[in-house]
Design a protein around this motif. Structure first.
Motif, PDB file in Angstrom:
ATOM      1  N   LEU A 291      16.514 -10.854   0.428  1.00 53.40           N
ATOM      2  CA  LEU A 291      15.730 -10.418   1.579  1.00 53.40           C
ATOM      3  C   LEU A 291      16.537  -9.598   2.576  1.00 53.40           C
ATOM      4  O   LEU A 291      16.011  -8.687   3.220  1.00 53.40           O
ATOM      5  N   ARG A 292      17.812  -9.884   2.717  1.00 54.74           N
ATOM      6  CA  ARG A 292      18.637  -9.136   3.674  1.00 54.74           C
ATOM      7  C   ARG A 292      18.809  -7.672   3.275  1.00 54.74           C
ATOM      8  O   ARG A 292      19.229  -6.849   4.092  1.00 54.74           O
ATOM      9  N   ASP A 293      18.520  -7.342   2.043  1.00 57.50           N
ATOM     10  CA  ASP A 293      18.654  -5.952   1.604  1.00 57.50           C
ATOM     11  C   ASP A 293      17.406  -5.122   1.873  1.00 57.50           C
ATOM     12  O   ASP A 293      17.407  -3.911   1.658  1.00 57.50           O
ATOM     13  N   LEU A 294      16.344  -5.756   2.342  1.00 54.23           N
ATOM     14  CA  LEU A 294      15.138  -5.008   2.665  1.00 54.23           C
ATOM     15  C   LEU A 294      15.344  -4.200   3.943  1.00 54.23           C
ATOM     16  O   LEU A 294      16.019  -4.656   4.877  1.00 54.23           O
ATOM     17  N   VAL A 295      14.767  -3.009   3.978  1.00 54.97           N
ATOM     18  CA  VAL A 295      14.843  -2.149   5.166  1.00 54.97           C
ATOM     19  C   VAL A 295      13.432  -1.728   5.559  1.00 54.97           C
ATOM     20  O   VAL A 295      12.509  -1.777   4.740  1.00 54.97           O
ATOM     21  N   PRO A 296      13.240  -1.330   6.816  1.00 54.71           N
ATOM     22  CA  PRO A 296      11.915  -0.871   7.235  1.00 54.71           C
ATOM     23  C   PRO A 296      11.389   0.233   6.323  1.00 54.71           C
ATOM     24  O   PRO A 296      12.097   1.179   5.980  1.00 54.71           O
ATOM     25  N   GLY A 297      10.141   0.092   5.926  1.00 54.17           N
ATOM     26  CA  GLY A 297       9.524   1.045   5.015  1.00 54.17           C
ATOM     27  C   GLY A 297       9.423   0.542   3.596  1.00 54.17           C
ATOM     28  O   GLY A 297       8.626   1.056   2.806  1.00 54.17           O
ATOM     29  N   ASP A 298      10.229  -0.474   3.233  1.00 55.16           N
ATOM     30  CA  ASP A 298      10.093  -1.076   1.904  1.00 55.16           C
ATOM     31  C   ASP A 298       8.731  -1.759   1.797  1.00 55.16           C
ATOM     32  O   ASP A 298       8.162  -2.208   2.798  1.00 55.16           O
ATOM     33  N   THR A 299       8.216  -1.847   0.591  1.00 55.37           N
ATOM     34  CA  THR A 299       6.898  -2.447   0.393  1.00 55.37           C
ATOM     35  C   THR A 299       6.991  -3.811  -0.270  1.00 55.37           C
ATOM     36  O   THR A 299       7.930  -4.102  -1.022  1.00 55.37           O
ATOM     37  N   VAL A 300       6.001  -4.631   0.030  1.00 53.31           N
ATOM     38  CA  VAL A 300       5.840  -5.948  -0.586  1.00 53.31           C
ATOM     39  C   VAL A 300       4.412  -6.014  -1.092  1.00 53.31           C
ATOM     40  O   VAL A 300       3.462  -5.798  -0.324  1.00 53.31           O
ATOM     41  N   GLN A 301       4.244  -6.284  -2.373  1.00 51.06           N
ATOM     42  CA  GLN A 301       2.923  -6.311  -2.991  1.00 51.06           C
ATOM     43  C   GLN A 301       2.565  -7.745  -3.365  1.00 51.06           C
ATOM     44  O   GLN A 301       3.338  -8.424  -4.051  1.00 51.06           O
ATOM     45  N   VAL A 302       1.409  -8.172  -2.922  1.00 48.37           N
ATOM     46  CA  VAL A 302       0.949  -9.530  -3.240  1.00 48.37           C
ATOM     47  C   VAL A 302      -0.359  -9.436  -4.018  1.00 48.37           C
ATOM     48  O   VAL A 302      -1.381  -8.984  -3.490  1.00 48.37           O
ATOM     49  N   ALA A 303      -0.323  -9.826  -5.287  1.00 52.12           N
ATOM     50  CA  ALA A 303      -1.527  -9.851  -6.116  1.00 52.12           C
ATOM     51  C   ALA A 303      -2.365 -11.065  -5.734  1.00 52.12           C
ATOM     52  O   ALA A 303      -1.835 -12.159  -5.502  1.00 52.12           O
ATOM     53  N   ARG A 304      -3.693 -10.879  -5.691  1.00 45.64           N
ATOM     54  CA  ARG A 304      -4.607 -11.916  -5.244  1.00 45.64           C
ATOM     55  C   ARG A 304      -5.577 -12.313  -6.350  1.00 45.64           C
ATOM     56  O   ARG A 304      -5.788 -11.585  -7.302  1.00 45.64           O
ATOM     57  N   ALA A 305      -6.153 -13.487  -6.201  1.00 50.41           N
ATOM     58  CA  ALA A 305      -7.000 -14.045  -7.253  1.00 50.41           C
ATOM     59  C   ALA A 305      -8.238 -13.205  -7.527  1.00 50.41           C
ATOM     60  O   ALA A 305      -8.786 -13.251  -8.637  1.00 50.41           O
ATOM     61  N   ASP A 306      -8.698 -12.434  -6.557  1.00 51.15           N
ATOM     62  CA  ASP A 306      -9.896 -11.620  -6.763  1.00 51.15           C
ATOM     63  C   ASP A 306      -9.602 -10.297  -7.464  1.00 51.15           C
ATOM     64  O   ASP A 306     -10.474  -9.451  -7.623  1.00 51.15           O
ATOM     65  N   GLY A 307      -8.351 -10.107  -7.884  1.00 50.75           N
ATOM     66  CA  GLY A 307      -7.973  -8.896  -8.600  1.00 50.75           C
ATOM     67  C   GLY A 307      -7.422  -7.803  -7.711  1.00 50.75           C
ATOM     68  O   GLY A 307      -6.926  -6.783  -8.210  1.00 50.75           O
ATOM     69  N   SER A 308      -7.488  -7.981  -6.415  1.00 44.76           N
ATOM     70  CA  SER A 308      -6.961  -6.992  -5.481  1.00 44.76           C
ATOM     71  C   SER A 308      -5.471  -7.226  -5.233  1.00 44.76           C
ATOM     72  O   SER A 308      -4.921  -8.279  -5.585  1.00 44.76           O
TER      73      SER A 308
END
Length: 233
Positions: free
Chosen positions: A158-175
């Motif tokens: 986590l310490r290597d993340l910088v502003p602008g990096d993305t985090v994607q969370v897949a959800r049960a409804d397919g989104s």
């Protein structure tokens, strides 16, 4: 020790007495009530976001190391409409090449935080009393920084993340809820800023929380490292 959590059914912050130790070597204890005067980021020699990588030019400008004003939000003026409730399934952090299924964990009958079974360093988990990722408010994801065998935990990078990096969370409804990192803070567990991390937000946000500040004398972690991200798609 006290940990504050969001009651999703009633829409307010509640408090429970919680022994918030996740696993040996990585204690996720979070304390200090909002408005008590004890909250606030600890002094740290590290900047808000510490990384050898350069922040993408299209990303947001890093915020200062001070905690935001209670009730403030980093939601962009034309941010996306909050998503409907849907349980998270997995997380993908491309910049770290980190992928993990997400457990749904809450509190045990004795009011202690439930602990991920199996491999002590993974997977990550969603705290099921917080909003689902993409919903209005701050969704809370927890992950270990290390494993009991000495290897890295799922959130070790986590310490290597910088502003602008993305985090994607897949959800049960397919989104998929896509978040952009805004900033990160290191908090002492003694003066953990509960309001900044768990407080209400004007838009959908995400918190990635792990341990930090390893104490060689006690063999425990004295701090928490929190990544703040905002929904963009």
């Amino acid at each position: 020790m006290l940990i504050f959590f969001r009651d999703r059914r009633n829409g307010f912050l509640a408090v429970a007495a919680v022994a918030a130790l996740l696993l040996t070597g990585c204690a996720q204890g979070l304390s200090a009530a909002p408005g008590t005067g004890a909250a606030g980021p600890s002094s740290s020699s590290s900047p808000s976001v510490s990384s050898s990588r350069t922040a993408p030019s299209a990303g947001p400008t890093p915020a200062s190391a001070s905690a935001p004003t209670p009730g403030a939000t980093s939601r962009p003026a034309n941010g996306p409409v909050p998503m409907k409730e849907s349980a998270p399934v997995s997380i993908n952090i491309p910049a770290l090449d980190t992928r993990s299924d997400l457990l749904h964990l809450g509190l045990r009958e004795d009011r202690t935080l439930d602990v991920p079974p199996g491999d002590p360093g993974s997977p990550a988990s969603w705290y099921d009393q917080s909003p689902t990722p993409g919903e209005q408010g701050p969704a809370i994801l927890l992950g270990h920084v290390n494993a009991t065998d000495g290897g890295p935990g799922v959130f070790a990078g986590l310490r290597d993340l910088v502003p602008g990096d993305t985090v994607q969370v897949a959800r049960a409804d397919g989104s998929t809820a896509v978040f952009t990192v805004e900033r990160a803070e290191q908090y002492s567990k003694v003066t953990f800023d509960t309001q900044a991390v768990y407080g209400n937000t004007e838009g959908p946000e995400l918190r990635l929380i792990t341990c930090d500040g390893y104490n060689v004398f006690t063999g425990e972690f004295d701090d928490n490292y929190v990544v703040f991200a905002t929904l963009v798609a």
